[in-house]
Design a protein around this motif. Structure first.
Motif: not given
Length: 851
Positions: A805-806, A810-813, A816-821, A843-847
């Motif tokens: 995620g880290t 910067q390039t695949q937010p 990255a968010k999926r990994h953090i979750l 930075k994400c548009s996943c809602g």
């Protein structure tokens, strides 16, 4: 057409004797016939038949034994004449005699008469069964053999026919032979050997029993036992053709040309028209590219039975065993065309296609065999194997088709392809030959699957890889047998076989192709050059080397590892003394059918001179390696393993003994006697500083440093160990741990890559490489390493998800968010992951909304 070897008008003589009423004069008794059959004295049998009559009571049994003796010694027409006499005058309803007569007729090329006799046997058996009649032990065996031809369940045949027969008559020779032959044909060699040993115990010595036991041991690669049993068979019956043929087969597989010819001549002295011998000679002519002799010998074999499918089947089978698959296939095709019901030929043809890489034809034939004969072991095992192969992941390039289990593909498939491309480039130049075919490489997790590829049946854990030329089968890096081995050097070794087999059109002797492959291991990585060890050092030092003429055979014996080692050293010496140019000339000569010894003498030196030179080089190597070390194995190693006091006393008398010092290190390590271990291991290191084995002195000294908390000393010892070993798993693992702890990123990357070469399916190598790439600011490489890390058996993947995620923030937010979750789901109180999730939220548009 009837073209058998004739021995005179014997049938006329027998008939005239019989009808003249001479049955009671100087009789050929059953006991006399048994003795003649047991000792193989066909000439004496012929004299007795011409001079004597025979008792009516046992006439059929006595004459049948003589008929079988005539058949085994090549007097085929005499055998058939006797069988016809027996059937017309004596046989009546004895199913055993009818079955044995039918075997001679069928094998002699009279299928119509054999078929009529089969109908007669079946009718008599049905009538007696309906009338609740019982069958004699011999009759049960005869009926069992018919059931074998009908492709009935082998287990039912054993339980319903052979075992009941032996229960009725524990000394029944035919019962033991039939049960062993059935087990042998289903490649259950262990069970076959049990029947045969039981037969020898209860029936007593007999050439047939010793032969079948020799054959069974031969197929089980127990060469020493096979040779002993063959000698016993020939001691009883010097004219025992099957045993003489087995000796010829052994020389065909591993011996010299002269030894093969000598072995075959012994068969021809008894039976110059023996079809199996002629097939064997034809196959040998093929190996030497003597094409006129190929045609002449095959034609001679077919004079006995012009429409026999077996001659071509045997030739094809024998060529297949020598990996001359291209040459074998036309013979096997011809055999199946003559007799579409010859299942053995179809199965062998299917295997030949598969080993050539022609999978469409190969699998189609295997499926056909299984449908025709559901109990065919080879077809059944390959059908099971196909289901596993179909589930593999395939990588294909213009030169390679590689199949791996999905996990293997994802973790190291790219490295496989890099290695193969490098191997093809380097070896093509080295041996001046470019393999023209697409090479198929399959990785199996289960070693038994490799054995199915090799022989059609599962096997043990010893096989790491097998090469048929255009097809390579090897263990997955995650296979049990590969533990502690380097899968890269195994693959390099096997691909070297592909090149040398192709360069010689599959004709290279086993010792030379294995020698080239072992030589190649060191070229791939000098750390993989196999060192002299406790077993090989005394042999090299004392000059007890295997003669080149015996090397091929040793690959099927207890001396197999010595054969590998010596062959590799011999190729090292060839290259050192004569260069690759001369080696290439020898390979080209072999492709033309020349003998190795002739090519050696032409391009390098007489092979005897080479052996003498190599023996000197071998002794020099042994003498210069750890000269003060005592390499002798103690006479009582088991005692010294059990008794620590005895071990200490032995070391007092033999303070430099390699075996005892290692055993003492092991004892001190188990007892955690660190000071004592340091003293013993230091002494061993001083004696043998280049030892790179898994239990070398540096291994034990590194344990001492580890448990005394001396990381600098431990690192020094581990790093000094690595140049002497290509698969020091413990050293790689510890260096990954130490380098990670001390954040030595370049060193960590090197140790992680080395560990990956041995254990690509474990998490430690990928985590180490990920941390190293991360520390070296190589984000893309770190991401790749961590993604592969997630495919391993991680106990707690939260940290890996957080790092991904880290790296991707910067390039695949979104990713990255999926990994953090995922990290938070694994470790709900992971504070760093929660903080990063908050940073990524905008930075994400996943809602997702933060609460």
């Amino acid at each position: 057409m009837f073209g058998y070897r004739r021995s005179g008008p014997l049938g006329v003589i027998i008939l005239s004797l019989f009808f003249a009423g001479l049955c009671a004069a100087a009789p050929l008794t059953l006991e006399r016939a048994q003795q003649l059959h047991r000792t193989g004295d066909a000439d004496r049998a012929r004299l007795l038949l011409q001079r004597d009559g025979f008792y009516e009571q046992d006439a059929a049994q006595a004459l049948l034994l003589v008929a079988e003796l005539f058949y085994q010694t090549g007097a085929y027409e005499d055998a058939v004449q006797l069988v016809r006499l027996i059937l017309s005058q004596f046989a009546e309803d004895d199913l055993e005699i009818l079955g044995r007569c039918r075997a001679i007729l069928r094998e002699s090329g009279f299928p119509d008469e054999a078929a009529d006799l089969l109908t007669r046997i079946n009718n008599r058996a049905t009538e007696r069964k309906q009338n609740k009649g019982s069958f004699s032990p011999g009759e049960l065996v005869a009926l069992g053999k018919i059931a074998v031809e009908s492709r009935a369940d082998p287990v039912r045949i054993l339980n319903q026919f052979y075992k009941p027969a032996l229960k009725k008559d524990p000394k029944l020779l035919a019962g033991y032979l039939a049960a062993a032959e059935l087990s042998h044909s289903n490649q259950d060699y262990k069970y076959a050997a049990e029947f045969l040993r039981d037969g020898l115990k209860k029936h007593g010595p007999h050439a047939d029993l010793h032969f079948w036991l020799a054959f069974t041991l031969y197929e089980s690669n127990e060469m020493r036992g096979a040779a002993e049993e063959a000698l016993k068979a020939l001691a009883i019956n010097p004219n025992h053709t099957p045993t003489l043929l087995l000796n010829a087969l052994r020389e065909y597989a591993t011996g010299t040309e002269d030894d093969f010819v000598a072995a075959l001549e012994k068969v021809y002295a008894i039976d110059p028209w023996n079809q199996r011998a002629l097939a064997l000679e034809t196959a040998q002519h093929h190996r030497r590219k003597r094409m006129q002799q190929v045609h002449d010998t095959r034609d001679k074999a077919l004079q006995v039975w012009p429409q026999s499918p077996y001659v071509d089947y045997w030739i094809g089978y024998l060529l297949s065993r020598r990996l001359l698959l291209k040459e074998a296939i036309p013979y096997l095709i011809r055999a199946t065309e003559i007799d579409p019901d010859l299942i053995e030929a179809k199965a062998q043809l299917g295997l030949a296609y598969l080993r050539r890489g022609d999978e469409k034809r190969g699998w189609a034939l295997i499926e056909e065999v299984q449908q025709t004969d559901p109990y065919n072991v080879i077809a059944f095992n390959h059908a099971e194997l196909k289901a596993y192969i179909d589930a593999m992941t395939t990588i294909e390039t213009p030169h390679f088709r590689v199949r791996l289990p999905k996990k293997d593909h994802d973790l190291y498939g790219d490295r496989v392809m890099e290695l193969l491309d490098r191997a093809r480039t380097e070896m093509t130049q080295r041996y001046d030959h470019t393999p023209s075919e697409l090479t198929l490489i399959e990785f199996f997790t289960n070693t038994q699957d490799i054995n199915i590829r090799l022989s059609g049946i599962p096997g043990g854990l010893g096989v790491l890889g097998a090469c048929f030329g255009d097809v390579i089968s090897m263990q997955s890096a995650g296979g049990v047998g590969m533990l502690g081995q380097n899968w890269e050097h195994v693959l390099w070794h096997e691909y070297a076989h592909t090149v040398t087999l192709a360069a010689t059109e599959q004709r290279i002797p086993r010792w030379l192709t294995e020698g080239c492959s072992v030589h190649e291991e060191a070229l791939f990585d000098k750390r993989h050059r196999r060192p002299l060890d406790q077993r090989t050092h005394p042999i090299f030092a004392q000059g007890k080397l295997i003669p080149i003429s015996q090397l091929n055979e040793k690959f099927r014996s207890d001396d197999m590892m010595l054969a590998y080692f010596q062959s590799g050293r011999m190729v090292d010496r060839i290259v050192e003394k004569h260069g690759y140019e001369k080696l290439r000339l020898v390979l080209k000569d072999i492709a033309k059918g020349k003998l190795v010894e002739d090519s050696f003498a032409l391009h390098m030196e007489p092979i005897a001179d080479f052996e003498a030179d190599f023996a000197q080089i071998a002794k020099t190597e042994a003498d210069s390696l750890a000269p003060d070390l005592d390499w002798q194995m103690p006479s009582n190693p088991a005692l010294l393993k059990r008794d620590a006091g005895a071990l200490a006393a032995y070391l007092e008398q033999n303070p430099n003994n390699y075996w005892a010092l290692k055993q003492q290190c092991l004892v001190h390590g188990r007892n955690k006697s660190w000071d004592a271990l340091q003293q013993t291991a230091s002494h061993l290191l001083a004696l043998y500083p280049t030892d790179g084995s898994d239990d070398c002195a540096r291994y034990y000294l590194s344990l001492v440093a580890r448990f005394k908390n001396q990381p600098a000393k431990e690192r020094e010892l581990l790093e000094a160990w690595l140049p002497h070993s290509g698969s020091a798993v413990y050293a790689y693992e510890r260096l990954v741990e130490l380098n990670t702890r001390e954040e030595r990123w370049p060193e960590l990357l090197a140790s992680g890559q080395s560990l990956f070469g041995v254990q690509p399916l474990t998490h430690l190598a990928h985590r180490g490489m990920g941390r190293a790439y991360e520390g070296l600011a190589q984000s893309d490489a770190a991401i790749s390493a961590y993604e592969k890390l997630l495919l391993t058996d991680l106990i707690n993947p939260a940290d890996t998800h957080y790092r991904l995620g880290t790296l991707k923030s910067q390039t695949q937010p979104e990713a990255a968010k999926r990994h953090i979750l995922d990290a938070i789901s694994e470790a709900p109180r992971y504070k760093k992951a929660h903080h990063l999730l908050l940073q990524l939220h905008g930075k994400c548009s996943c809602g997702l909304q933060h609460r």
